[in-house]
Design an enzyme around this catalytic site. Structure first.
Site, mmCIF file in Angstrom:
data_model
loop_
_atom_site.group_PDB
_atom_site.id
_atom_site.type_symbol
_atom_site.label_atom_id
_atom_site.label_comp_id
_atom_site.label_asym_id
_atom_site.label_seq_id
_atom_site.Cartn_x
_atom_site.Cartn_y
_atom_site.Cartn_z
ATOM 1 C CD GLU A 1 66.207 49.158 24.652
ATOM 2 O OE1 GLU A 1 66.809 48.412 23.671
ATOM 3 O OE2 GLU A 1 64.909 48.813 24.515
ATOM 4 C CD GLU B 1 56.975 40.761 27.267
ATOM 5 O OE1 GLU B 1 57.635 41.491 26.496
ATOM 6 O OE2 GLU B 1 57.137 39.325 27.560
ATOM 7 C CE LYS C 1 57.739 44.564 27.274
ATOM 8 N NZ LYS C 1 58.133 44.087 26.091
ATOM 9 C CE LYS D 1 63.383 39.777 20.070
ATOM 10 N NZ LYS D 1 64.196 40.468 20.898
ATOM 11 C CD GLU E 1 62.439 38.585 24.232
ATOM 12 O OE1 GLU E 1 62.140 39.790 23.934
ATOM 13 O OE2 GLU E 1 61.898 37.967 24.927
#
Length: 432
Positions: free
Chosen positions: A239, A415, A419, A189, A283
């Protein structure tokens, strides 16, 4: 008399005591009566001293505004070593760590306003390698130079152009390159990001921008660091990188994204899709496994809580929280084991970082690093996402996407637009 003035006068009275003409560290504290007339960010940005750092925990229960520096550190390791020299003082070091965790901008502040729930205090720190008495005179002059809070200016500046790095064509090429590299087995990834430079007719006030974000981007950490009158870094991140209380540690895997919707039923439908989507689940689990592998030698048994949806203003994320107990309370271990996580870099970590360094057409600097504080008792840092670098009349926005097998360039472009919208829409006229 306003609560701030009362606290400052109290600190000045404490400074009137005779201090030794010798090196050392001394902290003075005054309780602070909370009322609706005081806003820490507004007061902080009204000052002419730098650096300035503001931080609010995502629950809203903790908040801090720090001004000036008694000591500055360029790495978290150096800051931790310093703190350990003064175990009897409840000192906190605040600031930022870059995407490369070896580089930081951290400060033991001259003045620190700190709130925890309904309790608040103003703290003044003296530090000198020569004379505390001399530093106390400097501190008195520092307090005398403070300014009254003035209202934040509105975000009123016309955008004249917008530049993406990479642009959409280059983005699609990079996604193809990344998925080919993953197919060849060199990566599992990677996380690719875009920097968007918004040029305005007039300079943008960083504190005003963060203030608008505080109002609209709920359930986020809010952070702001002004290095000087013309440059700042700020953001509203959902986060947590880590929270440590003693040896107890909490972290999380926040990976997997879908758009939010104003209609609750449609948002619920999108959230259910995210929970069941194979690509997003894979993911997220890659991040979980990486965190657990990196921490397993440093802690007791790791507990991974069930996944759930985190709903934000523009997007929804898949989140799994992770908790454990460390063998020893060491924030340097937390930083180097957790940053950068697979959610912002990729896997394997070193190969992903090399891929990013080679192919991303900009330097991340503070983006996807971390913002927060450390102390002997506890520490907490958020991942510096949904962030912006402000340089005069240019606002650079950042947004990234996790690339795994099956990633579609067009979907990933959508995406990162979603964001970036969390901050970009604050600057558009229809949102004034």
């Amino acid at each position: 008399m306003l609560p701030l003035d009362t606290a400052l006068n109290d600190l000045l009275n404490q400074l009137s005591s005779t201090l030794p003409d010798a090196p050392g560290l001394r902290v003075f504290e005054s309780s602070f009566a909370l009322n609706d007339s005081f806003d820490a960010l507004t007061w902080l940005s009204s000052q002419s001293a730098y650096p300035q750092f503001y931080w609010q925990q995502r629950s809203g229960s903790e908040e801090a505004a720090v001004l000036g520096k008694a000591v500055a550190f360029t790495s978290l390791e150096d800051a931790q070593k310093f703190i350990r020299q003064y175990p009897d003082e409840d000192i906190r070091v605040w600031g930022l760590n870059e995407f490369d965790p070896s580089r930081s901008s951290l400060i033991l502040p001259r003045l620190e306003w700190r709130r925890n729930g309904e309790d608040a205090a103003l703290r003044l720190t003296l530090f000198s390698e020569n004379s505390l008495r001399s530093d106390s005179e400097f501190a008195k002059a520092y307090i005398a130079a403070l300014k009254c809070a003035k209202p934040l200016p509105p975000l009123q500046s016309k955008m004249i152009r917008e530049e993406h790095r990479p642009d959409k064509e280059e983005w699609c090429r990079l996604i193809k390159l990344a998925t080919d590299t993953i197919s060849n087995g060199k990566l599992n990834k990677t996380v690719l990001a875009r920097a968007t430079d918004l040029h305005f007719e007039k300079p943008i006030n960083p504190a005003s921008m963060l203030n608008e974000s505080r109002k609209q981007n709920l359930h986020c950490y809010h952070f702001y660091m002004a290095f000087d009158p013309d440059s700042a870094f700020l953001g509203s991140s959902p986060e947590r990188l880590w929270q440590r209380i003693g040896k107890s540690l909490q972290t999380e895997a926040l990976a997997g994204t879908v758009a939010n919707h104003n209609d609750d039923q449609e948002a619920l439908r999108l959230g259910r899709w995210l929970m069941s989507d194979d690509k997003n689940q894979r993911e997220n689990m890659l991040v979980v496994k990486d965190i657990c592998q990196r921490l397993e030698a440093e802690c007791e048994k790791l507990e991974v809580l069930p996944e759930h949806i985190l709903r934000l203003r523009k997007v929804q994320h898949l989140r799994r929280q992770i908790q454990t107990s460390l063998h020893k309370a060491d924030d340097t271990i937390c930083l180097y084991q957790l940053q950068p996580t697979a959610a912002v870099a990729g896997l394997p970590r070193n190969a992903a970082r090399e891929f990013i360094a080679e192919y991303e057409p900009f330097t991340r600097e503070w983006y996807a690093g971390s913002a927060g504080y450390l102390s002997l008792k506890q520490s907490e840092f958020c991942v510096s996402l949904r962030s912006a670098k402000i340089s005069g009349n240019v606002v650079r926005l950042y947004a990234g996407a996790g690339i795994v097998p099956g990633s579609d360039p067009e979907a990933e472009w959508i995406e990162i637009n979603n964001k970036a919208a969390g901050l970009k829409t604050l600057l558009q006229p229809e949102h004034k």
